[in-house]
Design an enzyme around this catalytic site. Sequence first.
Site, PDB file in Angstrom:
ATOM      1  N   ASP A 134       1.813 -51.343  18.190  1.00 23.58           N
ATOM      2  CA  ASP A 134       2.151 -51.514  19.123  1.00 23.58           C
ATOM      3  C   ASP A 134       3.440 -51.317  19.737  1.00 23.58           C
ATOM      4  OD1 ASP A 134       2.479 -53.422  21.324  1.00 23.58           O
ATOM      5  OD2 ASP A 134       0.380 -54.554  20.558  1.00 23.58           O
ATOM      6  N   ASN A 175       3.449 -41.570  24.661  1.00 24.20           N
ATOM      7  CA  ASN A 175       2.315 -41.223  25.376  1.00 24.20           C
ATOM      8  C   ASN A 175       1.726 -42.517  26.103  1.00 24.20           C
ATOM      9  OD1 ASN A 175      -0.351 -39.441  26.468  1.00 24.20           O
ATOM     10  ND2 ASN A 175      -1.004 -41.352  24.653  1.00 24.20           N
ATOM     11  N   SER A 218       4.749 -39.986  34.335  1.00 30.44           N
ATOM     12  CA  SER A 218       3.926 -39.616  35.802  1.00 30.44           C
ATOM     13  C   SER A 218       4.241 -38.776  37.527  1.00 30.44           C
ATOM     14  CB  SER A 218       2.241 -40.584  36.428  1.00 30.44           C
ATOM     15  OG  SER A 218       2.280 -40.672  37.261  1.00 30.44           O
ATOM     16  N   ALA A 260       3.360 -52.023  40.302  1.00 34.89           N
ATOM     17  CA  ALA A 260       4.194 -51.723  38.728  1.00 34.89           C
ATOM     18  C   ALA A 260       4.374 -50.127  37.922  1.00 34.89           C
ATOM     19  CB  ALA A 260       3.493 -52.563  37.848  1.00 34.89           C
ATOM     20  N   TYR A 261       2.910 -50.030  37.657  1.00 36.06           N
ATOM     21  CA  TYR A 261       3.081 -48.172  37.577  1.00 36.06           C
ATOM     22  C   TYR A 261       3.866 -47.840  38.178  1.00 36.06           C
ATOM     23  CZ  TYR A 261       0.690 -44.588  35.690  1.00 36.06           C
ATOM     24  OH  TYR A 261       0.233 -43.269  34.806  1.00 36.06           O
ATOM     25  N   VAL A 265       6.918 -48.429  39.508  1.00 38.73           N
ATOM     26  CA  VAL A 265       7.775 -49.020  38.687  1.00 38.73           C
ATOM     27  C   VAL A 265       8.195 -48.470  37.431  1.00 38.73           C
ATOM     28  CG1 VAL A 265       9.913 -50.475  38.707  1.00 38.73           C
ATOM     29  CG2 VAL A 265       8.248 -50.007  40.276  1.00 38.73           C
ATOM     30  N   LYS A 322       6.991 -45.636  35.668  1.00 41.21           N
ATOM     31  CA  LYS A 322       7.525 -44.865  35.702  1.00 41.21           C
ATOM     32  C   LYS A 322       8.667 -43.509  36.271  1.00 41.21           C
ATOM     33  CE  LYS A 322       3.651 -43.744  32.950  1.00 41.21           C
ATOM     34  NZ  LYS A 322       3.430 -43.482  32.103  1.00 41.21           N
ATOM     35  N   VAL A 354      -6.215 -36.866  35.336  1.00 40.79           N
ATOM     36  CA  VAL A 354      -7.041 -36.633  34.070  1.00 40.79           C
ATOM     37  C   VAL A 354      -7.926 -37.184  33.743  1.00 40.79           C
ATOM     38  CG1 VAL A 354      -6.582 -36.364  31.470  1.00 40.79           C
ATOM     39  CG2 VAL A 354      -4.575 -35.623  33.290  1.00 40.79           C
ATOM     40  N   THR A 383      -9.770 -40.038  31.498  1.00 44.57           N
ATOM     41  CA  THR A 383     -10.476 -41.314  30.584  1.00 44.57           C
ATOM     42  C   THR A 383      -9.860 -42.265  31.283  1.00 44.57           C
ATOM     43  OG1 THR A 383      -7.098 -41.405  31.532  1.00 44.57           O
ATOM     44  CG2 THR A 383      -7.355 -39.335  29.991  1.00 44.57           C
TER      45      THR A 383
END
Length: 258
Positions: free
Chosen positions: A56, A80, A126, A177-178, A180, A182, A213, A215
């Site tokens: 983790d 990743n 990203s 949040a995502y 920032v 990245k 992608v 996923t």
Amino acid sequence: MSKKRLAVVTGANRGIGHEIARQLAAAGVEVIATSRDPQQGRAVAKELGVRAFALDVTDDKSIDVLASELRDGLDILVNNAGVAKNGFDVNVVKQTLGVNFFGAMQVTERLLPLLRADARIVMVSSGMGELSSLSRELRARFDDPSLTKSELVVLMESFVDDVAAGIHGEKGWPTSAYRVSKVGVNALTRILARELRDDPRRIFVNAACPGWVRTDMGGRSAPRSPEEGARTPVWLALLPPDDGPSGGFFRDERPISW
Ligand code: NAP
């Protein structure tokens, strides 16, 4: 006969990480596919013929156990593991930065001393982390070529504080949040590459955008397969000795802007 290179891939139980592990193994690399869930890890190991390890990225102890497993060194680290949570509040921000930014940073810092000559570090980032999502002032701070890791951590923590105080918009942050997380991963990539420039081990650090992608994260309508998404991270992981970029951001094996 030369020894096989050894790679660690985080978040390899599904999605792009699973495919990165598969492609690296197919290229003749010995792969340690890490997963949070040990049972899923064992299933992936069996399926791909790789080694499994429970990790983790937000748990320092679990990173330490991995590091002790890698006493003999490591050639490739692919950061990743990532999350993209629904909603936006301080908890979402803490969890997202915790995995995507601080997790990748902790894993990298802990494994860095173990990296062998010509090692490669790949950050699966990203295009959502483009600097253009920030105000001009924040952009200049993240893009400052003399920004240090500790200053970057302070900047990332100030996002959490600004969200908690309800002032992130006026401070120039996006409501994501995502994004920032990245932005932070990309800045970390540039800092690490700079710090490693004079390291005799000739380690290259690069960030990759896999594109959109199909996923669990990307959803069913994404145009790219995991195989396509994994291609650029794998290309960066396998850059030959002395030949390749460091401190770059790539999609489809071509540089893209920060
Ligand atoms: P995914 O299918 O949701 O897989 C995410 C992986 O990260 C899973 O293996 C998950 O493990 C792992 N993970 C989450 N939290 C973790 C933690 N605390 N410690 C260790 N592992 C953890 O996502 P994906 O699409 O493959 O995304 C992989 C990477 O590509 C991410 O960094 C993502 O930001 C990036 N990316 C994806 C897209 C896209 O369109 N899919 C686009 C751009 C960038 P569990 O199964 O245990 O949750």
